[in-house]
Design a protein around this motif. Structure first.
Motif, short mmCIF file in Angstrom:
data_model
loop_
_atom_site.label_atom_id
_atom_site.label_comp_id
_atom_site.label_asym_id
_atom_site.label_seq_id
_atom_site.Cartn_x
_atom_site.Cartn_y
_atom_site.Cartn_z
N PRO A 128 0.85 -1.21 0.00
CA PRO A 128 0.00 0.00 0.00
C PRO A 128 0.88 1.25 0.00
CG PRO A 128 -0.58 -1.47 1.83
CD PRO A 128 0.66 -2.01 1.21
N CYS A 129 0.42 2.27 -0.65
CA CYS A 129 1.14 3.54 -0.63
C CYS A 129 1.12 4.10 0.79
CB CYS A 129 0.47 4.55 -1.58
SG CYS A 129 0.53 4.04 -3.30
N SER A 130 2.15 4.85 1.13
CA SER A 130 2.22 5.44 2.46
C SER A 130 1.24 6.61 2.57
CB SER A 130 3.64 5.91 2.77
OG SER A 130 4.08 6.83 1.80
N THR A 131 0.95 7.03 3.78
CA THR A 131 0.02 8.12 4.05
C THR A 131 0.44 9.36 3.26
OG1 THR A 131 -0.36 7.27 6.26
CG2 THR A 131 -0.98 9.55 5.86
N GLY A 132 -0.51 9.96 2.58
CA GLY A 132 -0.25 11.16 1.78
C GLY A 132 0.22 10.88 0.37
N ARG A 133 0.29 9.61 -0.01
CA ARG A 133 0.72 9.23 -1.36
C ARG A 133 -0.34 8.33 -1.98
NH1 ARG A 133 6.01 11.04 -2.88
NH2 ARG A 133 7.01 11.66 -0.96
N PHE A 134 -0.40 8.34 -3.33
CA PHE A 134 -1.38 7.51 -4.04
C PHE A 134 -0.83 7.13 -5.41
CE2 PHE A 134 -5.07 6.77 -6.78
CZ PHE A 134 -5.71 5.78 -6.04
N ALA A 135 -0.94 5.86 -5.76
CA ALA A 135 -0.57 5.40 -7.11
C ALA A 135 -1.82 5.46 -7.96
CB ALA A 135 -0.03 3.97 -7.03
N SER A 136 -1.85 6.38 -8.89
CA SER A 136 -3.06 6.61 -9.67
C SER A 136 -3.14 5.78 -10.95
CB SER A 136 -3.17 8.10 -10.02
OG SER A 136 -2.04 8.50 -10.79
N GLN A 137 -2.12 4.96 -11.21
CA GLN A 137 -2.13 4.12 -12.40
C GLN A 137 -1.89 2.67 -12.00
OE1 GLN A 137 0.93 5.60 -14.97
NE2 GLN A 137 -0.27 7.34 -15.63
N LEU A 138 -2.54 1.75 -12.69
CA LEU A 138 -2.27 0.33 -12.49
C LEU A 138 -0.81 0.06 -12.83
CD1 LEU A 138 -5.38 -1.34 -14.12
CD2 LEU A 138 -4.89 -1.16 -11.70
N GLY A 139 -0.19 -0.85 -12.11
CA GLY A 139 1.18 -1.24 -12.42
C GLY A 139 2.21 -0.25 -11.95
N SER A 140 1.93 0.46 -10.88
CA SER A 140 2.91 1.42 -10.35
C SER A 140 3.93 0.72 -9.50
CB SER A 140 2.22 2.48 -9.51
OG SER A 140 1.38 3.28 -10.32
#
Length: 75
Positions: free
Chosen positions: A63-75
């Motif tokens: 999972p991405c850490s707090t305050g971060r987000f992977a907005s694309q599949l396959g990140s």
């Protein structure tokens, strides 16, 4: 896959690897941004939204850490 000649059975690829073609002598590593959780996979899956992996041969995505987000599949 099978590394020894004359064998009747194939071996399953390990987690984090895959083999799409029958009759191969080796498995391929999943690339960064993809994973294979189980043995014997025919392909790797892209990390879902909100998860990532920077490593090849991954068995799962993180999972991405707090305050971060992977907005694309396959990140």
């Amino acid at each position: 896959y099978q590394t020894a000649a004359g064998q009747v059975d194939c071996l399953p690829c390990a987690s984090g690897t895959f083999q799409a073609l029958g009759g191969s002598q080796a498995c391929e590593d999943c690339s960064a941004g993809s994973y294979q959780a189980g043995e014997g996979g025919a392909s790797c899956l892209p990390c879902p939204l909100g998860e990532f992996t920077n490593a090849s041969r991954s068995e799962l995505c993180q999972p991405c850490s707090t305050g971060r987000f992977a907005s694309q599949l396959g990140s």
